[in-house]
Design a protein around this motif. Structure first.
Motif, short mmCIF file in Angstrom:
data_model
loop_
_atom_site.label_atom_id
_atom_site.label_comp_id
_atom_site.label_asym_id
_atom_site.label_seq_id
_atom_site.Cartn_x
_atom_site.Cartn_y
_atom_site.Cartn_z
N GLN A 189 8.02 27.77 50.71
CA GLN A 189 8.93 27.38 49.63
C GLN A 189 9.33 25.91 49.72
OE1 GLN A 189 12.92 29.33 49.30
NE2 GLN A 189 12.11 30.08 47.35
N LYS A 190 9.51 25.43 50.95
CA LYS A 190 9.82 24.01 51.12
C LYS A 190 8.53 23.20 51.03
CE LYS A 190 14.07 24.07 53.83
NZ LYS A 190 14.73 23.56 55.07
N ARG A 191 8.60 22.08 50.33
CA ARG A 191 7.39 21.29 50.09
C ARG A 191 6.84 20.64 51.36
NH1 ARG A 191 8.50 18.24 44.26
NH2 ARG A 191 8.68 20.16 43.01
N ASN A 192 7.66 20.53 52.39
CA ASN A 192 7.18 19.92 53.62
C ASN A 192 6.39 20.89 54.50
OD1 ASN A 192 9.45 21.45 54.33
ND2 ASN A 192 9.97 20.12 56.04
N LYS A 193 6.26 22.14 54.04
CA LYS A 193 5.50 23.13 54.80
C LYS A 193 4.10 23.26 54.22
CE LYS A 193 9.61 25.77 56.08
NZ LYS A 193 10.29 27.09 56.03
#
Length: 237
Positions: free
Chosen positions: A161-165
């Motif tokens: 869900q987080k774009r950094n993942k």
């Protein structure tokens, strides 16, 4: 908590209430659930779905398995995942819950409910609630864990869900490699798409997994689908 009758008989009683009292079915179901000690029907249904299968689920899993625990909200998938962890503890195996949904306090309370009040049993389940949970995080955390360790991830659809993942398909691929190399069993609580129609089939299947982001579901080799008091294990790999 043991039900006074099989769930199909309880549903029949609710339908009789509808015919005799002109009340909506959902209200009748909730009334029956309250008579059985549950606040509403969805909780009774979840209890019924998770109950019988929970006693045999761990015995159907092997080191290296990637398991989907899938159902609509309130159908028992989380309860079944927690029971899987408690059963692992009973066998003196390491058990870890990675959750992006619960606080540690909430998760611990749910575990204690499932452990029938045996606090020392539920306390042996490790709970991880970091917002940084991802495949890399799980692999690092479980590095060095003994073969046969059981971990449940709550839940699949928010791992990226987080774009950094990394993308979900990359995360599942790396977790699959890790599980096989380490002998860890990984369970993923998963949502079912809203298009699932229980009037056309009693249980969802692999085609009903909600996939907002692309992932090859063939990376999982086993799945348990739950709905309305019924549960079924399937080999999908």
């Amino acid at each position: 908590m043991k039900l006074s009758a099989p769930i199909y008989q309880l549903k029949r009683r609710a339908k009789l209430m509808v015919r005799k009292g002109s009340v909506p079915l959902h209200q009748a179901l909730d009334t029956i659930a309250q008579e059985e000690g549950f606040a509403r029907w969805s909780l009774l249904s979840a209890h019924a779905a998770a109950g019988p299968l929970s006693r045999t689920l761990l015995s159907q899993l092997e080191p290296g398995d990637l398991l989907l625990l899938a159902g609509r909200r309130g159908q028992g998938k989380t309860a079944l995942g927690l029971q899987l962890l408690l059963d692992a503890v009973r066998l003196d195996r390491k058990a870890v819950l990675f959750t992006l949904e619960f606080t540690e306090k909430e998760a611990r309370e749910h575990l204690r409910t499932r452990s029938d009040g045996v606090d020392d049993l539920s306390d042996q389940v490790e709970i991880v609630t970091s917002e940084e949970i991802s495949a890399d995080y799980v692999v690092l955390h479980l590095s060095g864990a003994p073969a046969g360790t059981v971990a449940v991830i709550d839940y699949l659809q928010i791992l990226d869900q987080k774009r950094n993942k990394p993308p979900l398909f990359e995360q599942i691929g790396s977790l699959g490699v890790f599980a096989k190399q380490s002998g860890t069993i990984l369970g993923f609580i998963s949502q079912i798409d809203r298009s699932f129609d229980p009037s056309s089939k009693p249980l969802p299947d692999i085609s009903d997994i909600r996939m907002p982001n692309l992932v090859d579901l063939g990376l999982f080799n086993k799945a348990c689908f739950l709905h309305d008091g019924a549960a079924q294990m399937q080999n999908i790999g």
